[in-house]
Design a protein around this motif. Structure first.
Motif, PDB file in Angstrom:
ATOM      1  N   ASP A  30       0.810  -1.219   0.000  1.00 29.34           N
ATOM      2  CA  ASP A  30       0.000   0.000   0.000  1.00 29.34           C
ATOM      3  C   ASP A  30       0.846   1.273   0.000  1.00 29.34           C
ATOM      4  O   ASP A  30       0.296   2.382  -0.028  1.00 29.34           O
ATOM      5  CB  ASP A  30      -0.917   0.019   1.225  1.00 29.34           C
ATOM      6  N   LEU A  31       2.165   1.125   0.016  1.00 29.36           N
ATOM      7  CA  LEU A  31       3.050   2.291   0.053  1.00 29.36           C
ATOM      8  C   LEU A  31       3.382   2.765  -1.361  1.00 29.36           C
ATOM      9  O   LEU A  31       3.314   2.010  -2.326  1.00 29.36           O
ATOM     10  CB  LEU A  31       4.336   1.953   0.797  1.00 29.36           C
ATOM     11  N   LYS A  32       3.755   4.022  -1.460  1.00 29.74           N
ATOM     12  CA  LYS A  32       4.184   4.579  -2.736  1.00 29.74           C
ATOM     13  C   LYS A  32       5.541   3.979  -3.132  1.00 29.74           C
ATOM     14  O   LYS A  32       6.342   3.601  -2.279  1.00 29.74           O
ATOM     15  CB  LYS A  32       4.297   6.103  -2.650  1.00 29.74           C
TER      16      LYS A  32
ATOM     17  N   SER B  33       4.176   6.029 -16.000  1.00 34.22           N
ATOM     18  CA  SER B  33       3.121   5.236 -15.364  1.00 34.22           C
ATOM     19  C   SER B  33       2.726   5.834 -14.028  1.00 34.22           C
ATOM     20  O   SER B  33       3.578   6.351 -13.293  1.00 34.22           O
ATOM     21  CB  SER B  33       3.605   3.795 -15.157  1.00 34.22           C
ATOM     22  N   GLU B  34       1.460   5.732 -13.693  1.00 34.53           N
ATOM     23  CA  GLU B  34       0.975   6.218 -12.404  1.00 34.53           C
ATOM     24  C   GLU B  34       1.484   5.365 -11.250  1.00 34.53           C
ATOM     25  O   GLU B  34       1.337   5.740 -10.084  1.00 34.53           O
ATOM     26  CB  GLU B  34      -0.567   6.225 -12.397  1.00 34.53           C
ATOM     27  N   ARG B  35       2.091   4.229 -11.550  1.00 36.60           N
ATOM     28  CA  ARG B  35       2.565   3.330 -10.498  1.00 36.60           C
ATOM     29  C   ARG B  35       3.856   3.831  -9.844  1.00 36.60           C
ATOM     30  O   ARG B  35       4.221   3.346  -8.778  1.00 36.60           O
ATOM     31  CB  ARG B  35       2.784   1.920 -11.062  1.00 36.60           C
ATOM     32  N   ILE B  36       4.545   4.768 -10.488  1.00 34.80           N
ATOM     33  CA  ILE B  36       5.783   5.321  -9.950  1.00 34.80           C
ATOM     34  C   ILE B  36       5.507   6.725  -9.427  1.00 34.80           C
ATOM     35  O   ILE B  36       4.955   7.574 -10.132  1.00 34.80           O
ATOM     36  CB  ILE B  36       6.884   5.362 -11.022  1.00 34.80           C
ATOM     37  N   ALA B  37       5.899   6.976  -8.165  1.00 35.60           N
ATOM     38  CA  ALA B  37       5.586   8.254  -7.518  1.00 35.60           C
ATOM     39  C   ALA B  37       6.668   9.304  -7.707  1.00 35.60           C
ATOM     40  O   ALA B  37       6.392  10.505  -7.613  1.00 35.60           O
ATOM     41  CB  ALA B  37       5.355   8.025  -6.018  1.00 35.60           C
TER      42      ALA B  37
ATOM     43  N   SER C 144      11.838  11.110   1.003  1.00 35.66           N
ATOM     44  CA  SER C 144      11.031  11.376   2.197  1.00 35.66           C
ATOM     45  C   SER C 144       9.911  12.368   1.895  1.00 35.66           C
ATOM     46  O   SER C 144       8.816  12.270   2.460  1.00 35.66           O
ATOM     47  CB  SER C 144      11.921  11.940   3.322  1.00 35.66           C
ATOM     48  N   LYS C 145      10.163  13.302   0.970  1.00 35.72           N
ATOM     49  CA  LYS C 145       9.151  14.304   0.634  1.00 35.72           C
ATOM     50  C   LYS C 145       8.133  13.782  -0.377  1.00 35.72           C
ATOM     51  O   LYS C 145       7.007  14.303  -0.440  1.00 35.72           O
ATOM     52  CB  LYS C 145       9.834  15.548   0.055  1.00 35.72           C
ATOM     53  N   ASN C 146       8.514  12.768  -1.151  1.00 32.73           N
ATOM     54  CA  ASN C 146       7.666  12.371  -2.272  1.00 32.73           C
ATOM     55  C   ASN C 146       7.092  10.964  -2.166  1.00 32.73           C
ATOM     56  O   ASN C 146       6.305  10.549  -3.027  1.00 32.73           O
ATOM     57  CB  ASN C 146       8.442  12.501  -3.578  1.00 32.73           C
ATOM     58  N   LEU C 147       7.454  10.216  -1.123  1.00 29.62           N
ATOM     59  CA  LEU C 147       6.895   8.879  -0.923  1.00 29.62           C
ATOM     60  C   LEU C 147       6.041   8.837   0.336  1.00 29.62           C
ATOM     61  O   LEU C 147       6.249   9.599   1.260  1.00 29.62           O
ATOM     62  CB  LEU C 147       8.028   7.833  -0.845  1.00 29.62           C
TER      63      LEU C 147
END
Length: 289
Positions: A158-160, A179-183, A286-289
């Motif tokens: 469930d994590l980014k 892809s939307e799967r990569i944050a 840390s800021k984006n996940l």
């Protein structure tokens, strides 16, 4: 400069101007392939190598302290030399201490054994060239297997998910980031230049950047081309996007292409640059996940 971050990291005095865009994956003068111990990576690796789908090798590792909370998952995209070369897995171990679960897939299927001696640099480079034409249509299915594995077979589904790459790995990240799967994605010494992408992969650099859908951290080095540096097409294209303020560039112009995973940590300049780079990577994730 826009609203996003651009930093010039000066880790020693002196240096040279970046070379012009060439036709190679790694620019001339890049660091050669050597084994991890030679490069100053003496710690015992904490992760394990396993296979998923009976086909794809992965190196997976979490924080050394079991009580450290996992804030996100990072997929590490290796360089042109492969999955189990230089300090690649040591970087995975280092990254986990920021609170990340890290998986490094083997996108090629076999490693280059390290050659030593007076001709080792040119010979290792020659042996890697055959991989340059490894197309995205072969890489993407393996990446999808890893993403599915994270979702269904780890506690972190469930994590980014973000990506960290070296050299060739940056090309992989830019494709994956459509892809939307990569944050988010972070790239040390990214091998993204006009001529190489067009001649080797048939990719157009601007089109590749246009397809990116998430924040990116670029960390060019000497002698990476102008297109991946401040004012270049990559960062300027990213800054125009809705997430442009979250895209960053840190210029490590005084260390050589390959330093993050192929640089010798016994060299003070390389060690300081590596520590600064990994600090920035952990902050970015840390800021984006």
């Amino acid at each position: 400069m826009g609203n996003s971050s651009s930093i010039y990291v000066n880790v020693f005095h002196g240096g040279e101007e970046p070379l012009r865009e060439g036709e190679d994956c790694c620019p001339p003068g890049s660091l050669p392939l050597n084994d991890a111990q030679y490069l100053g990576a003496t710690a015992v690796l904490r992760g394990e190598v396993s296979k998923i789908h009976e086909d794809v090798r992965i190196y997976s590792v979490g924080p050394s302290n079991d009580e450290t909370p996992i804030r996100g998952v990072v997929i590490l995209a290796h360089d042109i030399f492969g999955f189990d070369t230089a300090r690649t897995h040591n970087v995975c171990d280092d990254l986990t201490e920021g609170g990340f679960y890290v998986i490094a897939p083997d996108f090629f299927g076999e490693d280059l054994s390290v050659l030593h001696g007076w001709c080792s640099g040119p010979e290792n480079a020659r042996r890697a060239v055959g991989r340059l034409r490894y197309p995205w249509k072969k890489v993407q299915p393996k990446l999808d297997m890893v993403l599915d594995h994270i979702k269904s077979s780890t506690p972190y589904g469930d994590l980014k998910v973000g990506m960290l790459g070296f050299c060739w790995g940056a090309w992989c990240i830019f494709h994956a980031s459509s892809s939307e799967r990569i944050a988010c994605g972070a790239s040390f010494h990214p091998s993204l230049n006009y001529n190489a992408l067009k001649m080797i992969h048939g990719d157009d650099l601007e089109e590749l950047c246009d397809e990116v859908k998430c924040p990116q951290l670029l960390m060019p080095t000497f002698p990476d081309p102008a297109c991946v540096r401040e004012g270049g097409v990559v960062i300027e294209t990213l800054r125009k996007k809705s997430f442009g303020e979250r895209c960053e560039l840190v210029d490590f112009r005084h260390v050589t292409h390959g330093f993050a995973n192929r640089g010798n940590l016994g060299n003070k300049r390389v060690r300081q640059a590596y520590q600064a780079g990994m600090w920035k990577v952990k902050e970015f994730f840390s800021k984006n996940l």
